[in-house]
Scaffold this motif. Structure first.
Motif, PDB file in Angstrom:
ATOM      1  N   LYS A 188      35.822 -32.114  27.138  1.00  0.00           N
ATOM      2  CA  LYS A 188      36.140 -32.806  25.880  1.00  0.00           C
ATOM      3  C   LYS A 188      36.894 -31.898  24.931  1.00  0.00           C
ATOM      4  O   LYS A 188      37.866 -32.315  24.284  1.00  0.00           O
ATOM      5  N   LYS A 191      40.425 -31.480  26.031  1.00  0.00           N
ATOM      6  CA  LYS A 191      41.215 -32.676  25.722  1.00  0.00           C
ATOM      7  C   LYS A 191      41.526 -32.755  24.237  1.00  0.00           C
ATOM      8  O   LYS A 191      42.653 -33.069  23.839  1.00  0.00           O
ATOM      9  N   ASP A 192      40.540 -32.461  23.382  1.00  0.00           N
ATOM     10  CA  ASP A 192      40.728 -32.542  21.930  1.00  0.00           C
ATOM     11  C   ASP A 192      41.849 -31.628  21.451  1.00  0.00           C
ATOM     12  O   ASP A 192      42.587 -31.957  20.525  1.00  0.00           O
TER      13      ASP A 192
END
Length: 209
Positions: A188, A191-192
């Motif tokens: 995550k 991706k962020d």
């Protein structure tokens, strides 16, 4: 190690140059408090010893932080030699006694010009012409610049760079042997921040990039 020395190798002598953060919050000590790979260097020493290499740690400036004391104690209990001053780190001594230098001085948090004694240490390392492996960021490089050490031959020019978690901007144009290690980043977060990291092969902790 095989890539650095070409094929299968037996026992070599390795010196690991480290720095750890000192205690205190004095603004005048910014260079001492930020940017270090000392913990990584101590862990590296222990693993290299387990793999059968002759390891020496150069660790003059000690800290009272418990985690570093424990890491150092693990190395001492494994009969790893610890040098307590930088005075013996000359280009000639390095050439004579070691086949590989591991640069674990400054990490990605380092900012500002090199100061004594680290400016002279880095000069001796570069003058030695011994193969050198930097952990995460070559010491003294401007981490925020794509140029890395371009235009400054006095800085460390590593034979190998092992980036941790993600390659830093300063290594964008690095041409020598480059590995990415440390699978610590949650998907995550990757991706962020749109990191687009290379996909590490299943079951592997590192990969060549």
């Amino acid at each position: 190690m095989q890539e650095l020395f070409g094929g299968e190798i037996k026992i070599i002598n390795i010196i690991i140059i480290i720095k750890v953060p000192l205690l205190g919050n004095n603004e005048n000590n910014v260079n001492k408090l930020k940017g270090n790979n000392g913990g990584d260097g101590l862990v590296c020493a222990r693993h290299l010893k387990l793999f059968g290499y002759n390891v020496t740690i150069c660790y003059p400036k000690r800290t009272d932080k418990e985690i570093y004391k424990r890491l150092l104690n693990q190395c001492v209990e494994m009969d790893i030699e610890v040098i307590k001053n930088y005075e013996g780190i000359s280009a000639e001594d390095i050439r004579k006694n070691y086949a590989l230098v591991v640069d674990a001085l400054f990490g990605f948090g380092f900012r500002g010009p090199l100061r004594a004694p680290f400016d002279s240490i880095i000069k001796e390392l570069t003058d030695s012409k011994v193969k050198l492996c930097s952990i995460d960021v070559p010491s003294g490089w401007n981490i925020d610049s794509e140029e890395g050490s371009v235009g400054n031959e006095s800085l460390i020019q590593p034979t190998m760079l092992i980036s941790l978690t993600a390659p830093k901007l300063c290594s964008k144009n690095f041409k020598n042997c480059h590995y990415l290690a440390g699978r610590f980043l949650p998907p995550k977060l990757e991706k962020d921040f749109n990191l687009n990291l290379p996909c590490t092969p299943p079951g592997k902790l590192f990969m060549k990039i």
